[in-house]
Write a protein that holds these residues in place. Sequence first.
Motif, PDB file in Angstrom:
ATOM      1  N   LYS A  78       0.833  -1.211   0.000  1.00  0.00           N
ATOM      2  CA  LYS A  78       0.000   0.000   0.000  1.00  0.00           C
ATOM      3  C   LYS A  78       0.861   1.252   0.000  1.00  0.00           C
ATOM      4  O   LYS A  78       1.954   1.285   0.560  1.00  0.00           O
ATOM      5  CB  LYS A  78      -0.914   0.016   1.211  1.00  0.00           C
ATOM      6  CG  LYS A  78      -1.929  -1.082   1.188  1.00  0.00           C
ATOM      7  CD  LYS A  78      -3.088  -0.748   2.074  1.00  0.00           C
ATOM      8  CE  LYS A  78      -4.075  -1.895   1.990  1.00  0.00           C
ATOM      9  NZ  LYS A  78      -5.404  -1.444   1.832  1.00  0.00           N
ATOM     10  N   GLN A  79       0.336   2.283  -0.640  1.00  0.00           N
ATOM     11  CA  GLN A  79       0.972   3.603  -0.649  1.00  0.00           C
ATOM     12  C   GLN A  79       0.248   4.455   0.396  1.00  0.00           C
ATOM     13  O   GLN A  79      -0.867   4.895   0.174  1.00  0.00           O
ATOM     14  CB  GLN A  79       0.849   4.218  -2.043  1.00  0.00           C
ATOM     15  CG  GLN A  79       1.582   5.506  -2.231  1.00  0.00           C
ATOM     16  CD  GLN A  79       3.089   5.306  -2.241  1.00  0.00           C
ATOM     17  OE1 GLN A  79       3.592   4.203  -2.362  1.00  0.00           O
ATOM     18  NE2 GLN A  79       3.808   6.396  -2.106  1.00  0.00           N
ATOM     19  N   SER A 101      -3.378   6.347  -0.216  1.00  0.00           N
ATOM     20  CA  SER A 101      -3.373   7.357  -1.283  1.00  0.00           C
ATOM     21  C   SER A 101      -4.629   7.270  -2.143  1.00  0.00           C
ATOM     22  O   SER A 101      -5.019   8.241  -2.777  1.00  0.00           O
ATOM     23  CB  SER A 101      -2.123   7.221  -2.147  1.00  0.00           C
ATOM     24  OG  SER A 101      -2.102   5.950  -2.753  1.00  0.00           O
ATOM     25  N   LYS A 102      -5.292   6.119  -2.150  1.00  0.00           N
ATOM     26  CA  LYS A 102      -6.524   5.966  -2.925  1.00  0.00           C
ATOM     27  C   LYS A 102      -7.724   6.609  -2.230  1.00  0.00           C
ATOM     28  O   LYS A 102      -8.707   6.946  -2.876  1.00  0.00           O
ATOM     29  CB  LYS A 102      -6.815   4.479  -3.157  1.00  0.00           C
ATOM     30  CG  LYS A 102      -5.779   3.797  -4.003  1.00  0.00           C
ATOM     31  CD  LYS A 102      -6.054   2.317  -4.112  1.00  0.00           C
ATOM     32  CE  LYS A 102      -4.936   1.628  -4.879  1.00  0.00           C
ATOM     33  NZ  LYS A 102      -5.085   0.183  -4.879  1.00  0.00           N
ATOM     34  N   THR A 103      -7.642   6.765  -0.916  1.00  0.00           N
ATOM     35  CA  THR A 103      -8.736   7.372  -0.155  1.00  0.00           C
ATOM     36  C   THR A 103      -8.182   8.488   0.730  1.00  0.00           C
ATOM     37  O   THR A 103      -8.051   8.327   1.955  1.00  0.00           O
ATOM     38  CB  THR A 103      -9.440   6.317   0.726  1.00  0.00           C
ATOM     39  OG1 THR A 103      -8.461   5.712   1.572  1.00  0.00           O
ATOM     40  CG2 THR A 103     -10.158   5.285  -0.096  1.00  0.00           C
ATOM     41  N   PRO A 104      -7.860   9.635   0.140  1.00  0.00           N
ATOM     42  CA  PRO A 104      -7.249  10.702   0.932  1.00  0.00           C
ATOM     43  C   PRO A 104      -8.218  11.411   1.879  1.00  0.00           C
ATOM     44  O   PRO A 104      -7.794  12.182   2.730  1.00  0.00           O
ATOM     45  CB  PRO A 104      -6.725  11.673  -0.127  1.00  0.00           C
ATOM     46  CG  PRO A 104      -7.586  11.433  -1.312  1.00  0.00           C
ATOM     47  CD  PRO A 104      -7.955   9.979  -1.267  1.00  0.00           C
ATOM     48  N   SER A 105      -9.516  11.171   1.741  1.00  0.00           N
ATOM     49  CA  SER A 105     -10.475  11.874   2.579  1.00  0.00           C
ATOM     50  C   SER A 105     -10.817  11.144   3.872  1.00  0.00           C
ATOM     51  O   SER A 105     -11.576  11.649   4.682  1.00  0.00           O
ATOM     52  CB  SER A 105     -11.761  12.138   1.797  1.00  0.00           C
ATOM     53  OG  SER A 105     -12.341  10.910   1.417  1.00  0.00           O
ATOM     54  N   MET A 106     -10.253   9.948   4.081  1.00  0.00           N
ATOM     55  CA  MET A 106     -10.494   9.251   5.339  1.00  0.00           C
ATOM     56  C   MET A 106      -9.305   8.366   5.681  1.00  0.00           C
ATOM     57  O   MET A 106      -8.547   7.954   4.804  1.00  0.00           O
ATOM     58  CB  MET A 106     -11.774   8.427   5.280  1.00  0.00           C
ATOM     59  CG  MET A 106     -11.800   7.352   4.267  1.00  0.00           C
ATOM     60  SD  MET A 106     -13.419   6.594   4.295  1.00  0.00           S
ATOM     61  CE  MET A 106     -13.087   5.131   3.386  1.00  0.00           C
TER      62      MET A 106
END
Length: 148
Positions: A78-79, A101-106
């Motif tokens: 994972k990044q 990095s795929k879900t920067p809002s949570m």
Amino acid sequence: MSPGENIYFSLLGFGVLMAIMIIWLILRKRKKLVIGITSALIMGYASYYLYYPTLKVNTHAERYQQLEAYLEKTYPDKQLAISPQHYEPGYRVGEFRVNDSKTPSMGVSLRVDQHGQVSQFATWSNTSYPTQKSYGEKLHSITEKTIH
């Protein structure tokens, strides 16, 4: 400094003051010795007070490195983004916000303790959930459209 740290340094200063008063009462006939001990206590307290912010920055940087190593070992594919990288006022030493990095809002809030143990203590999200008022307004506008 936070209010808790102000209380800590106030109590520590009060302890130093009490120690100085006891030393003056016990060794009142040896003025040079008492002045030397008093000066050493006051300089030690002042030095610790001035060094304390640097200590927090260094400790936070060390715990950041420990967290990076833990996340690379636990989630190698994972990044992940970690913030704050450097200590900032308003944050506690060793507490970090981590997100994919795929879900920067949570993401999650992780804490690294003095022994290097990583634990999750909260989750966070930048998205806002509908409040009761906005939900009611949406419902009201929907019912008005269906009635007319």
